[in-house]
Motif scaffolding. Structure first.
Motif, PDB file in Angstrom:
ATOM      1  N   ARG A 150     -36.089 -11.314  28.712  1.00 29.05           N
ATOM      2  CA  ARG A 150     -34.710 -11.101  28.278  1.00 29.05           C
ATOM      3  C   ARG A 150     -33.751 -12.004  29.048  1.00 29.05           C
ATOM      4  O   ARG A 150     -32.676 -12.323  28.584  1.00 29.05           O
ATOM      5  N   LEU A 151     -34.179 -12.416  30.247  1.00 32.55           N
ATOM      6  CA  LEU A 151     -33.297 -13.243  31.072  1.00 32.55           C
ATOM      7  C   LEU A 151     -33.560 -14.739  30.928  1.00 32.55           C
ATOM      8  O   LEU A 151     -32.659 -15.553  31.108  1.00 32.55           O
TER       9      LEU A 151
ATOM     10  N   ALA B 385     -22.258  -9.653  33.453  1.00 30.82           N
ATOM     11  CA  ALA B 385     -23.193 -10.275  32.507  1.00 30.82           C
ATOM     12  C   ALA B 385     -22.410 -10.886  31.356  1.00 30.82           C
ATOM     13  O   ALA B 385     -22.713 -11.977  30.876  1.00 30.82           O
ATOM     14  N   MET B 401     -29.674  -7.529  28.420  1.00 30.67           N
ATOM     15  CA  MET B 401     -29.455  -8.263  29.675  1.00 30.67           C
ATOM     16  C   MET B 401     -29.291  -7.343  30.880  1.00 30.67           C
ATOM     17  O   MET B 401     -29.626  -7.719  31.989  1.00 30.67           O
TER      18      MET B 401
END
Ligand SMILES: Cc1cc2nc3c(=O)[nH]c(=O)nc-3n(C[C@H](O)[C@H](O)[C@H](O)COP(=O)(O)OP(=O)(O)OC[C@H]3O[C@@H](n4cnc5c(N)ncnc54)[C@H](O)[C@@H]3O)c2cc1C
Ligand SMILES: Cc1cc2nc3c(=O)[nH]c(=O)nc-3n(C[C@H](O)[C@H](O)[C@H](O)COP(=O)(O)OP(=O)(O)OC[C@H]3O[C@@H](n4cnc5c(N)ncnc54)[C@H](O)[C@@H]3O)c2cc1C
Lengths: 386, 454
Positions: A150-151, B385, B401
């Motif tokens: 996801r990162l 984020a 995230m």
């Protein structure tokens, strides 16, 4: 209509697209990457996060190892931490036939310089006493790793942008043409790009672009179902996989166990849906409980899948188009594109800028679909008659 | 004959089942709870000697009546208590009963899944001793327990005064009833509330009772902080004049109204739409509760309306089912129910105006506040984020995230506040922040329920 020029236009902001952009920018190319949604939201952002070296297609080892070397320095490379962890990968066999299969995998790995440990039931009990006693043999590769999918893609995209790549999100490429001046790429919002090279990294949607230039591949959009449990005291260090393909799982330091179950399920790339049938959730839960009975009381809290392109031989398409000079394909990663992503980006950048790469990529040519390819055993077993 | 499954044995589900049974249908009634009654008419744990008549007050008659009707219905239906529906696929419900997973086929699905508390975080809200308002009521009705001896009721909900009255009856000291909504918005909502004078009167009488007993009743407050060393010791608020007020207490009941349980409806094919009044994503259905072919929604799970509206909508949904199966229904009774439901839901819209969700307060919360308890994500992490290059701007990407909304509750608790934080940070309207999509399992299920391969 706005018109712009670039050296290379990349279609698709998944892992393959952003790594290609990154390495092209390091080679001083003016790069534009166009993504129809947001960067890393498709299969690159939904995957299991495994960087497995054991049991790959033998012809892929040079690429795979080159890629792993890049993963091993990812933080230095892109300047962000993506939870890369070299936790190793344990393959389990439950009968003699499976043991033989593991041995075959191990020998291929070793021929490429990897260290593979062979473990018997008593070694397994000593090292991981909570594993079920049913496994008759196992192999362990310590170099195999994981990262947080996801990162990663947005982080690589940021690194590419810092090197000057133009990243355009929420712009769908609707038209690509070739004229004497190069490629002409149009997006739904009316923007128009021209470039001398074009990279087709559009994932499960890539064949639409290939077909504009008279090439095709029998791609099937699908995804392996993924599951995650509530946090459980940290116990499982390596990724653990049954070689029969019924389950693979790992634990993140926060305690959640992530597991993937097979067979894979067809996905709907038009409506962007990759539903997980409840029966598969139960099957994966059973498979995990069989391997690790200690987890019987652990709760599954969430399921998901992704939309990825699969090809019948379970091998991706990577390399130049055979009909259109300047066009490069990189799609159909069949469930293992996360691991080879950085390597694919590096090799493509070499091909585009230097005209060649030292890594053998012949097995991945799109040309193989000019004849009918053999359907792999894995494809047959790990798919729902899709 | 069509297989009809009703999920939820609260007033909506019981009423729907009763009417379908009266027409000769065999109904399977599935409920996660141990006993029928749902949330509002929850029965005490067996063997617990609780004076429900006193506890239910003016609603005691309805409470008794519902349970008596259910007892008469029981022999006629296939009732499955303690059965969780965790997924819907095609015409199949996936259930877990007594630790075993199985499936249940249906032609017609009536969902009467009710609601849960809607809460907003503020500094210290994760300290032990802070309960949701509904949780405080569950402790009371299910177990005869109080969440504390000196309790503050905070939020924005008509149920604050009701729950406080119930707690007072059982000898609890109410240190404050504090509402974040200004008194003026309540006055403005009076015309809508007057549609249901009896309920309005009941609500006012709870407040009046509290004030007569000397309980501080505050409007227009801003929650500042819960303080305590390992457990709630005090609640600090800013009152409408901006003065900081300190209430020492050993527990806090926190509630901003209710939030429909819509996951099953979504999985079964209902369309969700953002509702500005409730600031929630609600399932769409027609006036009789039709949400999709073969799918009917009743009670608080369709639209927050309270117990009376739940009963009425259960009846209407049953009539819709009957009509769609080609059976004749009493048109006059149907019109009467529609009128009644419209009036009750109109009242509820009025309540939504009177007791608003404090959008500005939530968007202004400081970075350190814990937003997602399951995954321990603070508001600042979400804002950070979102602020970075190529960062997420939509709620599902924010979840990907930051892990906010990814834990055990799957965003059922933090979802509404996350929506405001995301919309606030992105500078967009609530709706544009997107929606956390439902995924099966709608509640966590243990690996062992899957059992051995068939
Ligand atoms: C659930 C799941 C689990 C997996 N687990 C693993 C694993 O553990 N290890 C591993 O190595 N691999 C794994 N994989 C595989 C891996 O995720 C993929 O191979 C890899 O992410 C593919 O990257 P990609 O860039 O080709 O595709 P994608 O990430 O799908 O990116 C393609 C992008 O192209 C965009 N696009 C398409 N058409 C257009 C257009 N016309 N205009 C603009 N943009 C367009 C799409 O929106 C998309 O973002 C898994 C895959 C899935 C689905
Ligand atoms: C915690 C709480 C306390 C409340 N207390 C009061 C009160 O004291 N007084 C008052 O007037 N109102 C109260 N309410 C409001 C109350 O919800 C409604 O007035 C009324 O109960 C609504 O009826 P219903 O039939 O729509 O739903 P409910 O009465 O809530 O019934 C829904 C039923 O569906 C079941 N269910 C939900 N999901 C599933 C699933 N996936 N599988 C199986 N079963 C499922 C639940 O277990 C529940 O039994 C309370 C609400 C909550 C959330």
């Amino acid at each position: 209509m706005s018109r712009h020029t670039a050296d290379v236009v990349i279609v698709g902001g998944g892992l393959i697209g952003v790594w290609t952009a990154f390495f092209l920018a390091r080679r001083k190319q003016r790069v534009v990457l166009i993504e129809k949604g947001v960067v890393g939201a498709q299969s690159s952002g939904t995957n299991f996060g495994n960087l497995r070296l054991q049991g790959r297609f033998p012809g892929q080892y040079p690429l795979s190892l080159r890629s792993q070397a890049l993963w091993e320095e990812i933080e230095a490379l892109i300047g962000e931490d993506c939870e890369f962890a070299q936790t190793g990968h344990l393959y389990l066999a439950y009968d003699d036939e499976e043991r033989a299969k593991l041995e075959g995998y191990a020998q291929v790995s070793e021929s490429h310089g990897l260290t593979i440990e062979r473990l018997g039931p008593s070694d397994l009990r000593k090292r991981w006493p909570w594993l079920s006693e049913q496994a008759v043999a196992a192999t362990f590769s310590a170099r195999d790793a994981t990262a947080n999918p996801r990162l990663v893609t947005p982080a690589v995209a940021r690194a590419a942008r810092a090197l000057g790549v133009t990243i355009i999100e929420n712009a769908c490429v609707t038209d690509v043409e070739r004229s004497s001046g190069g490629f002409s790429v149009k997006t739904a919002d009316g923007a128009h790009w021209s470039s001398s090279a074009l990279v087709n990294a559009a994932g499960a949607w890539a064949v639409a672009i290939a077909e504009r230039f008279g090439e095709t591949a029998p791609i099937i959009p699908a995804g392996p179902p993924q599951f995650v449990t509530e946090p459980f005291p940290y116990l499982v260090e390596p990724s653990i996989q049954s070689v029969d393909g019924s389950v693979i799982f790992r634990q993140i330091p926060r305690g959640n166990i992530i597991l993937a179950g097979y067979p894979r399920t067809a996905a709907d790339p038009v409506n962007h849906r990759a539903p997980v049938p409840p029966a598969k959730t139960l099957a994966a839960m059973r498979a995990l409980a069989r391997v690790a009975p200690i987890l019987a009381q652990c709760h599954v809290i969430r399921v998901w899948s992704g939309i990825e392109g699969y090809l019948p031989d379970m091998i991706p398409v990577i390399g130049p188009s055979l009909t259109m000079p300047g066009l490069f394909h990189a799609f159909g990663f069949c469930g293992h594109g996360f691991q080879i992503g950085p390597g694919v980006g590096l090799c493509l950048s070499e091909m585009i800028v230097e005209g060649a790469t030292s890594t053998p990529l012949e097995p991945f040519s799109i040309g193989r679909f000019r004849e009918s390819v053999a359907v792999s055993e894995k494809f047959r077993k790990e798919f729902d008659g899709a | 004959m069509a297989e009809i499954v009703v999920v939820g044995a609260g007033p909506a589900g019981i009423n729907a089942t009763e009417r379908l049974c009266a027409h000769g249908h065999r109904v399977v009634l599935v409920d996660e709870g141990r006993q029928a009654g749902g949330q509002g008419y929850r029965r005490p744990s067996p063997g617990l000697d609780l004076d429900m008549a006193a506890l239910m007050g003016t609603e005691a008659g309805k409470y008794e009546a519902l349970h008596a009707r259910f007892a008469r219905l029981l022999p006629l239906i296939d009732y499955r208590p303690q059965t969780l529906v965790w997924a819907v696929e095609d015409n199949m419900l996936h259930v877990v009963q007594a630790g075993v997973a199985s499936t249940l086929r249906f032609d017609v699905l009536v969902l009467a899944t009710g609601a849960m508390d809607k809460v907003a975080p503020f500094p210290g809200w994760t300290l032990p001793g802070v309960f949701t308002l509904g949780g405080a009521q569950v402790a009371l009705k299910d177990q005869g327990c109080l969440i504390g001896r000196r309790v503050a009721f905070l939020g924005s909900s008509p149920l604050l005064a009701l729950a406080a009255a119930q707690y007072r009856k059982l000898g609890c000291e109410i240190v404050a009833i504090a509402d974040t909504t200004p008194f003026a918005s309540k006055l403005a909502a009076l015309p809508a509330l007057a549609q249901s004078p009896r309920t309005l009167w009941r609500g006012l009488s709870y407040l009046a009772g509290a004030m007569l007993a000397g309980v501080p009743v505050l409007h227009g407050v801003t929650p500042v902080e819960v303080v305590g060393d390992g457990h709630v010791e005090a609640l600090i608020l800013r009152d409408r004049r901006g003065r900081e007020r300190h209430f020492s207490c050993d527990a806090i009941a926190l509630g901003y109204g209710l939030k429909p349980e819509t996951q099953l409806a979504e999985l079964a094919g209902a369309t969700l739409r953002f509702d500005e009044a409730f600031r929630l994503w609600l399932p769409q259905c027609d006036a009789d509760g039709r949400a999709a072919p073969g799918l009917y929604l009743a009670g608080d799970g369709a639209a927050i309306g309270g117990a009376d509206a739940a009963e009425a909508s259960g009846g209407l949904v049953a009539m819709a089912v009957l009509a769609d199966l080609g059976e004749s229904v009493d048109e006059r009774a149907r019109l009467e129910l529609r009128r009644r439901l419209a009036r009750l839901r109109g009242f509820q819209k009025g309540l939504a105006k009177a007791f608003t969700w404090p959008v500005a307060q939530i968007r202004a919360l400081p970075d350190e506040v814990m937003l997602c308890r399951c995954e321990e994500v603070r508001i600042g992490e979400v804002r950070q984020a979102m602020a970075q290059q190529l960062g997420p701007v939509e709620i599902n990407r924010v979840k990907a995230m930051t892990r906010c909304g990814m834990g055990r509750c799957q965003g059922r608790v933090c979802g509404p506040a996350l929506q405001e934080i995301v919309a606030g940070a992105a500078g967009v309207a609530g709706e544009q922040a997107g929606r956390l999509r439902a995924q099966a399992p709608v509640k966590p299920i243990a690996l062992c329920v899957a059992g051995e391969a068939p």
